[in-house]
Design a protein around this motif. Structure first.
Motif, PDB file in Angstrom:
ATOM      1  N   MET A 139       0.814  -1.213   0.000  1.00  0.00           N
ATOM      2  CA  MET A 139       0.000   0.000   0.000  1.00  0.00           C
ATOM      3  C   MET A 139       0.849   1.265   0.000  1.00  0.00           C
ATOM      4  N   LEU A 140       2.169   1.127   0.223  1.00  0.00           N
ATOM      5  CA  LEU A 140       3.044   2.291   0.284  1.00  0.00           C
ATOM      6  C   LEU A 140       3.579   2.628  -1.103  1.00  0.00           C
ATOM      7  N   PRO A 141       3.813   3.904  -1.390  1.00  0.00           N
ATOM      8  CA  PRO A 141       4.381   4.279  -2.694  1.00  0.00           C
ATOM      9  C   PRO A 141       5.804   3.762  -2.840  1.00  0.00           C
ATOM     10  N   ASN A 142       6.171   3.400  -4.069  1.00  0.00           N
ATOM     11  CA  ASN A 142       7.493   2.829  -4.322  1.00  0.00           C
ATOM     12  C   ASN A 142       8.624   3.818  -4.076  1.00  0.00           C
ATOM     13  N   ASP A 143       8.337   5.120  -4.236  1.00  0.00           N
ATOM     14  CA  ASP A 143       9.389   6.121  -4.091  1.00  0.00           C
ATOM     15  C   ASP A 143       9.475   6.676  -2.669  1.00  0.00           C
ATOM     16  N   LEU A 144       8.871   5.957  -1.709  1.00  0.00           N
ATOM     17  CA  LEU A 144       8.921   6.424  -0.326  1.00  0.00           C
ATOM     18  C   LEU A 144      10.364   6.379   0.163  1.00  0.00           C
ATOM     19  N   PRO A 145      10.911   7.506   0.648  1.00  0.00           N
ATOM     20  CA  PRO A 145      12.310   7.513   1.092  1.00  0.00           C
ATOM     21  C   PRO A 145      12.515   6.629   2.307  1.00  0.00           C
ATOM     22  N   SER A 146      13.659   5.967   2.354  1.00  0.00           N
ATOM     23  CA  SER A 146      14.001   5.107   3.479  1.00  0.00           C
ATOM     24  C   SER A 146      14.883   5.893   4.435  1.00  0.00           C
ATOM     25  N   THR A 147      14.336   6.257   5.569  1.00  0.00           N
ATOM     26  CA  THR A 147      15.085   7.061   6.533  1.00  0.00           C
ATOM     27  C   THR A 147      15.335   6.252   7.789  1.00  0.00           C
ATOM     28  N   PRO A 148      16.497   6.412   8.405  1.00  0.00           N
ATOM     29  CA  PRO A 148      16.777   5.664   9.637  1.00  0.00           C
ATOM     30  C   PRO A 148      15.876   6.120  10.768  1.00  0.00           C
ATOM     31  N   VAL A 149      15.547   5.184  11.632  1.00  0.00           N
ATOM     32  CA  VAL A 149      14.725   5.502  12.797  1.00  0.00           C
ATOM     33  C   VAL A 149      15.620   6.104  13.869  1.00  0.00           C
ATOM     34  N   VAL A 150      15.268   7.291  14.306  1.00  0.00           N
ATOM     35  CA  VAL A 150      16.038   7.972  15.337  1.00  0.00           C
ATOM     36  C   VAL A 150      15.384   7.710  16.686  1.00  0.00           C
ATOM     37  N   ARG A 151      16.118   7.105  17.572  1.00  0.00           N
ATOM     38  CA  ARG A 151      15.580   6.810  18.898  1.00  0.00           C
ATOM     39  C   ARG A 151      15.696   8.056  19.777  1.00  0.00           C
ATOM     40  N   MET A 152      14.571   8.534  20.230  1.00  0.00           N
ATOM     41  CA  MET A 152      14.531   9.735  21.052  1.00  0.00           C
ATOM     42  C   MET A 152      14.497   9.358  22.528  1.00  0.00           C
ATOM     43  N   GLN A 153      15.107  10.179  23.338  1.00  0.00           N
ATOM     44  CA  GLN A 153      15.033  10.008  24.788  1.00  0.00           C
ATOM     45  C   GLN A 153      13.741  10.655  25.250  1.00  0.00           C
ATOM     46  N   GLN A 154      12.711   9.853  25.432  1.00  0.00           N
ATOM     47  CA  GLN A 154      11.399  10.371  25.765  1.00  0.00           C
ATOM     48  C   GLN A 154      11.410  11.017  27.145  1.00  0.00           C
ATOM     49  N   PRO A 155      10.579  12.061  27.326  1.00  0.00           N
ATOM     50  CA  PRO A 155      10.520  12.726  28.632  1.00  0.00           C
ATOM     51  C   PRO A 155      10.186  11.773  29.772  1.00  0.00           C
ATOM     52  N   CYS A 156       9.298  10.794  29.527  1.00  0.00           N
ATOM     53  CA  CYS A 156       8.921   9.878  30.604  1.00  0.00           C
ATOM     54  C   CYS A 156      10.103   9.013  31.033  1.00  0.00           C
ATOM     55  N   ILE A 157      10.972   8.641  30.087  1.00  0.00           N
ATOM     56  CA  ILE A 157      12.160   7.867  30.438  1.00  0.00           C
ATOM     57  C   ILE A 157      13.141   8.742  31.216  1.00  0.00           C
ATOM     58  N   MET A 158      13.205  10.015  30.860  1.00  0.00           N
ATOM     59  CA  MET A 158      14.068  10.935  31.592  1.00  0.00           C
ATOM     60  C   MET A 158      13.594  11.075  33.038  1.00  0.00           C
ATOM     61  N   VAL A 159      12.275  11.130  33.228  1.00  0.00           N
ATOM     62  CA  VAL A 159      11.724  11.199  34.585  1.00  0.00           C
ATOM     63  C   VAL A 159      12.119   9.959  35.375  1.00  0.00           C
ATOM     64  N   LEU A 160      11.984   8.793  34.761  1.00  0.00           N
ATOM     65  CA  LEU A 160      12.344   7.550  35.441  1.00  0.00           C
ATOM     66  C   LEU A 160      13.834   7.510  35.777  1.00  0.00           C
ATOM     67  N   SER A 161      14.657   8.000  34.881  1.00  0.00           N
ATOM     68  CA  SER A 161      16.101   8.016  35.137  1.00  0.00           C
ATOM     69  C   SER A 161      16.431   8.877  36.348  1.00  0.00           C
ATOM     70  N   LEU A 162      15.748  10.022  36.466  1.00  0.00           N
ATOM     71  CA  LEU A 162      15.967  10.894  37.622  1.00  0.00           C
ATOM     72  C   LEU A 162      15.455  10.242  38.906  1.00  0.00           C
ATOM     73  N   LEU A 163      14.302   9.574  38.820  1.00  0.00           N
ATOM     74  CA  LEU A 163      13.776   8.861  39.985  1.00  0.00           C
ATOM     75  C   LEU A 163      14.723   7.737  40.404  1.00  0.00           C
ATOM     76  N   ARG A 164      15.296   7.079  39.421  1.00  0.00           N
ATOM     77  CA  ARG A 164      16.243   6.001  39.719  1.00  0.00           C
ATOM     78  C   ARG A 164      17.453   6.544  40.474  1.00  0.00           C
ATOM     79  N   GLN A 165      18.005   7.649  39.994  1.00  0.00           N
ATOM     80  CA  GLN A 165      19.168   8.246  40.648  1.00  0.00           C
ATOM     81  C   GLN A 165      18.844   8.675  42.074  1.00  0.00           C
ATOM     82  N   ALA A 166      17.683   9.315  42.247  1.00  0.00           N
ATOM     83  CA  ALA A 166      17.300   9.798  43.575  1.00  0.00           C
ATOM     84  C   ALA A 166      17.029   8.639  44.527  1.00  0.00           C
ATOM     85  N   THR A 167      16.422   7.566  44.020  1.00  0.00           N
ATOM     86  CA  THR A 167      16.143   6.404  44.870  1.00  0.00           C
ATOM     87  C   THR A 167      17.432   5.696  45.253  1.00  0.00           C
ATOM     88  N   GLN A 168      18.325   5.537  44.296  1.00  0.00           N
ATOM     89  CA  GLN A 168      19.602   4.881  44.578  1.00  0.00           C
ATOM     90  C   GLN A 168      20.418   5.673  45.596  1.00  0.00           C
TER      91      GLN A 168
END
Length: 241
Positions: free
Chosen positions: A105-134
């Motif tokens: 169903m996709l067009p043949n000329d659809l560009p192939s772009t790499p998936v960029v993994r973003m550091q989501q805000p919710c993961i950042m919150v968890l990382s801070l909670l982890r540091q504070a708990t540790q």
């Protein structure tokens, strides 16, 4: 993130099945059980409140007294599908057909772009909670009335962590599937097998010795199963040829 023993276990279980060390039989609607009665694989479904099936939510692999759930969209689900392919290839053929249909169903000329993994805000919150708990700045406690719920206070604000467990047809819990972090004005869910889920497990392990022991016991049980599967693969007839 720490090494994923559950992914090692799934990969070896698929390999042992492929080598002939483990055989499976069909049980129920679309479940499978090893002939040794040690392992079970089944689909987990979403249901509406009126009982109507919405669709498959993920795969569950049960090992004697514990269950591992792998929802769609997680790395574990991709490995679980490899195991399913070794057990019954028709399921993977079905899913590959869906993927092929979507691509057509996709067009043949659809560009192939790499998936960029973003550091989501919710993961950042968890990382801070982890540091504070540790560091001991945040202390978590288990709810006496609900063993699947934990709470803490920070800056005079309450935070809660609650694990959600699906049940089988007999209403028996089959393991934690989703964990929710409740902050003031926010409810953030994380499916098992995601970075957020494992971060929350680490957060709780810093504060609650019983929870830390439970994680260690679970990992030790997985490690034993992994070693057993490795021995089985080394001794399989296909390996000797």
């Amino acid at each position: 993130m720490k090494h994923r023993l559950d992914l090692d276990f799934l990969s070896l279980l698929a390999a042992a099945t492929r080598e002939g060390g483990i055989s499976w039989r069909h049980v129920g609607g679309d479940g499978y059980r090893s002939t040794s009665e040690v392992y079970n694989l089944s689909w987990l479904y979403w249901y509406r409140v009126d009982g109507i099936t919405i669709g498959r939510m993920g795969l569950i692999v049960a090992i004697q007294d514990q269950s591992l759930a792998f929802p769609w969209g997680t790395e574990g689900m991709e490995v679980a599908k490899q195991l399913l392919n070794e057990i019954d290839g028709k399921w993977i053929s079905y899913h590959f057909g869906l993927v092929k249909g979507c691509k057509e169903m996709l067009p043949n000329d659809l560009p192939s772009t790499p998936v960029v993994r973003m550091q989501q805000p919710c993961i950042m919150v968890l990382s801070l909670l982890r540091q504070a708990t540790q560091a001991g700045e945040i202390l978590w406690r288990q709810d006496r009335d609900n063993p699947n719920s934990f709470y803490s206070h920070f800056n005079h604000k309450k935070m809660e962590i609650t694990f959600r467990q699906p049940a089988d047809y007999d209403e028996n819990p089959i393991g934690n599937l989703v964990v929710e972090l409740l902050l003031e004005g926010a409810n953030i869910p994380f499916a098992c097998g995601t970075d957020g889920y494992f971060l929350i497990e680490e957060i709780l392990s810093f504060s609650i010795p019983d929870y830390q022991r439970a994680i260690r016991d679970r990992e030790a049980a997985l490690a034993r199963e992994i070693e057993s599967l490795r021995r089985m693969i080394r001794q399989s007839p296909a390996e000797e040829k």
